[in-house]
Scaffold this active site. Structure first.
Site, mmCIF file in Angstrom:
data_model
loop_
_atom_site.group_PDB
_atom_site.id
_atom_site.type_symbol
_atom_site.label_atom_id
_atom_site.label_comp_id
_atom_site.label_asym_id
_atom_site.label_seq_id
_atom_site.Cartn_x
_atom_site.Cartn_y
_atom_site.Cartn_z
ATOM 1 N N ASP A 34 7.996 0.084 -14.974
ATOM 2 C CA ASP A 34 8.124 -0.717 -13.744
ATOM 3 C C ASP A 34 8.898 0.106 -12.728
ATOM 4 O O ASP A 34 9.914 0.714 -13.072
ATOM 5 C CB ASP A 34 8.851 -2.035 -14.073
ATOM 6 N N THR A 37 10.405 -2.553 -7.726
ATOM 7 C CA THR A 37 10.346 -2.877 -6.300
ATOM 8 C C THR A 37 11.264 -4.087 -6.096
ATOM 9 O O THR A 37 11.884 -4.574 -7.052
ATOM 10 C CB THR A 37 8.916 -3.286 -5.893
ATOM 11 N N ASP A 60 6.526 4.811 -11.213
ATOM 12 C CA ASP A 60 5.470 4.277 -10.354
ATOM 13 C C ASP A 60 4.103 4.487 -11.028
ATOM 14 O O ASP A 60 3.806 5.608 -11.469
ATOM 15 C CB ASP A 60 5.543 5.064 -9.028
ATOM 16 N N ASP A 139 -7.333 -15.384 -9.762
ATOM 17 C CA ASP A 139 -8.512 -16.149 -9.327
ATOM 18 C C ASP A 139 -8.763 -15.994 -7.827
ATOM 19 O O ASP A 139 -9.815 -16.389 -7.329
ATOM 20 C CB ASP A 139 -8.370 -17.636 -9.696
ATOM 21 N N TYR A 163 -4.260 -8.977 -0.150
ATOM 22 C CA TYR A 163 -3.862 -9.043 -1.571
ATOM 23 C C TYR A 163 -5.085 -9.226 -2.456
ATOM 24 O O TYR A 163 -5.327 -8.431 -3.376
ATOM 25 C CB TYR A 163 -2.858 -10.189 -1.798
ATOM 26 N N LYS A 167 -6.855 -6.726 -5.260
ATOM 27 C CA LYS A 167 -7.046 -7.081 -6.677
ATOM 28 C C LYS A 167 -8.535 -7.016 -7.032
ATOM 29 O O LYS A 167 -8.908 -6.551 -8.111
ATOM 30 C CB LYS A 167 -6.487 -8.486 -6.971
ATOM 31 N N PRO A 218 9.994 -25.499 3.668
ATOM 32 C CA PRO A 218 8.827 -25.206 4.505
ATOM 33 C C PRO A 218 7.511 -25.353 3.744
ATOM 34 O O PRO A 218 7.335 -24.773 2.670
ATOM 35 C CB PRO A 218 9.058 -23.735 4.893
ATOM 36 N N TYR A 220 3.345 -24.965 4.355
ATOM 37 C CA TYR A 220 2.342 -24.479 5.312
ATOM 38 C C TYR A 220 1.363 -25.586 5.734
ATOM 39 O O TYR A 220 0.896 -26.366 4.888
ATOM 40 C CB TYR A 220 1.492 -23.379 4.663
ATOM 41 N N ASN A 262 0.037 -28.868 -2.250
ATOM 42 C CA ASN A 262 1.431 -28.486 -1.989
ATOM 43 C C ASN A 262 2.312 -29.697 -1.688
ATOM 44 O O ASN A 262 3.500 -29.698 -2.009
ATOM 45 C CB ASN A 262 1.490 -27.474 -0.830
ATOM 46 N N ASP A 294 0.578 -22.708 9.680
ATOM 47 C CA ASP A 294 -0.164 -22.272 8.488
ATOM 48 C C ASP A 294 -0.258 -20.742 8.408
ATOM 49 O O ASP A 294 -0.219 -20.055 9.426
ATOM 50 C CB ASP A 294 -1.572 -22.877 8.516
#
Ligand code: NAD
Length: 337
Positions: A34, A37, A60, A139, A163, A167, A218, A220, A262, A294
């Protein structure tokens, strides 16, 4: 004794996985690689740090020389690859690191493994015949769903954030190493995890932290985005099972059949906190729930069909959202004591 390389083991899921795996697999040494980070913390693996079958290495996954050396020195016999940049919001503000770690890092790891384990395409060296590369994915690669429907392993990829695009790219690299080189690979695509050790920046830790601090919680948009929530240990059990028994070249969706929006999540956590540490003014923590602008490109709904891993590998989630969130809140309350 074989040595398995686990990447990203100081992060949320990896650090839940390692103690579980070490306990259940007495024939494996675990090497945790690892780069620490902002998302990695060695405190997360404190419970195994002095275990005789556990070693930590800071480094890394993009550093080919380091990975090659690690394979040689430790005679790596398997890889379970968790390391990634994982926070969608960060991928919107600074996508570069997502492409570097998630795409180039996955490529570097699997390519070093191929060179170390294989003589030529579709031809493993004798002593590495059963060595497997397990890629941990999400997913989110499938994009977003309307009000109905579920993501299946055959759902076409349609990633919507940097992101999920990174992936998805890494999933395709792993897939190509199966088809082109005949590498023994398996990929798991999991829904949203929650539980102990999750980084403060994520939704559930944020709700708990803000509520306890008496700050606005908070949420969204209108809070109606739906995710299929899975308790982290159930994910770990699925990864262990797919690593040990999954069919090479296959992908397995892992999800809890626990779709919640949420608003429900924030309310549920507030209710648990109302019982456990009532506010001095007698009001519910729910008064702190505040709707904020949002996230751009915010996917509306994700939900997983986990039939394949359930039927073919015998996996099943042990927790539902209500039992898992109770354990999670209790863990965070203990942490901040
Ligand atoms: P995390 O962000 O908590 O942990 C990631 C870990 O990887 C950290 O310890 C970090 O230090 C390490 N890391 C990052 N870049 C690295 C690099 N270049 N080299 C070496 N180490 C590096 O993430 P997580 O939530 O534990 O997720 C683990 C994996 O599971 C990821 O691949 C993620 O895409 C996937 N996943 C997560 C979820 C979720 O809900 N958290 C759901 C499905 C899939």
């Amino acid at each position: 004794m074989k040595t398995i390389l686990i990447t990203g083991g100081a992060g949320f899921i990896g650090s839940n996985f390692i103690p579980y795996f070490i306990k259940n697999n007495s024939d494996f040494n675990v090497l945790n690689l690892d780069s620490l980070t902002y998302a990695g913390d060695l405190k997360n693996v404190k419970e195994v740090e002095s275990h005789n079958r556990y070693t930590f290495m800071k480094g890394d996954i993009c550093d080919r020389n380091l990975i090659e050396e690690l394979f040689k020195k430790n005679d790596i016999n398997g890889v379970i690859h968790f390391a990634a940049e994982s926070h969608v919001d960060n991928s919107i503000s600074s996508p570069d690191e997502f492409i570097r770690t998630n795409v180039f890092g996955t490529f570097t790891l699997i390519d070093v493994a191929r060179n170390y384990w294989m003589e030529s395409p579709h031809n493993y060296k004798d002593q590495y015949k059963n060595c497997r590369f397990h890629h941990v994915s999400t997913d989110e690669v499938y994009g977003t769903l309307g009000e109905t429907g579920l993501f299946e392993e055959t759902t076409p990829y349609a990633p919507n954030s940097p992101y999920s695009a990174s992936k998805a790219s890494s999933d395709f690299i792993v897939r190509s190493y199966f088809h082109t080189y005949g590498m023994n690979v398996v990929t798991t695509n999991c829904s949203n995890n929650y539980g102990p050790k999750q980084h403060d920046e994520k939704l559930i830790p944020t709700i708990i932290r803000k509520a306890i601090a008496g700050e606005n919680i908070p949420i969204y948009g209108d809070g109606k985005n739906v995710r299929d929530w899975l308790y982290v240990l159930d994910h770990c059990k699925g990864v262990e099972l797919a690593y040990a028994k999954g069919v090479s070249g296959e992908t397995y969706n892992i999800g809890g059949r626990n779709e919640r929006n949420n608003n429900y999540i924030a309310s549920k956590i507030c209710e648990l906190l109302d019982q456990k540490i009532p506010r001095k003014d007698g009001k519910s923590y729910k008064v702190l729930i505040t709707y904020v602008k949002d996230r751009p490109g915010h996917d509306m709904r994700y939900a997983i069909d986990a039939t394949k891993i359930e039927n073919e590998l015998g996996w099943k989630a042990d927790e539902n959202f209500e039992t898992g969130i109770e354990k999670t809140v209790a863990w965070y309350l203990e942490k901040i004591k």
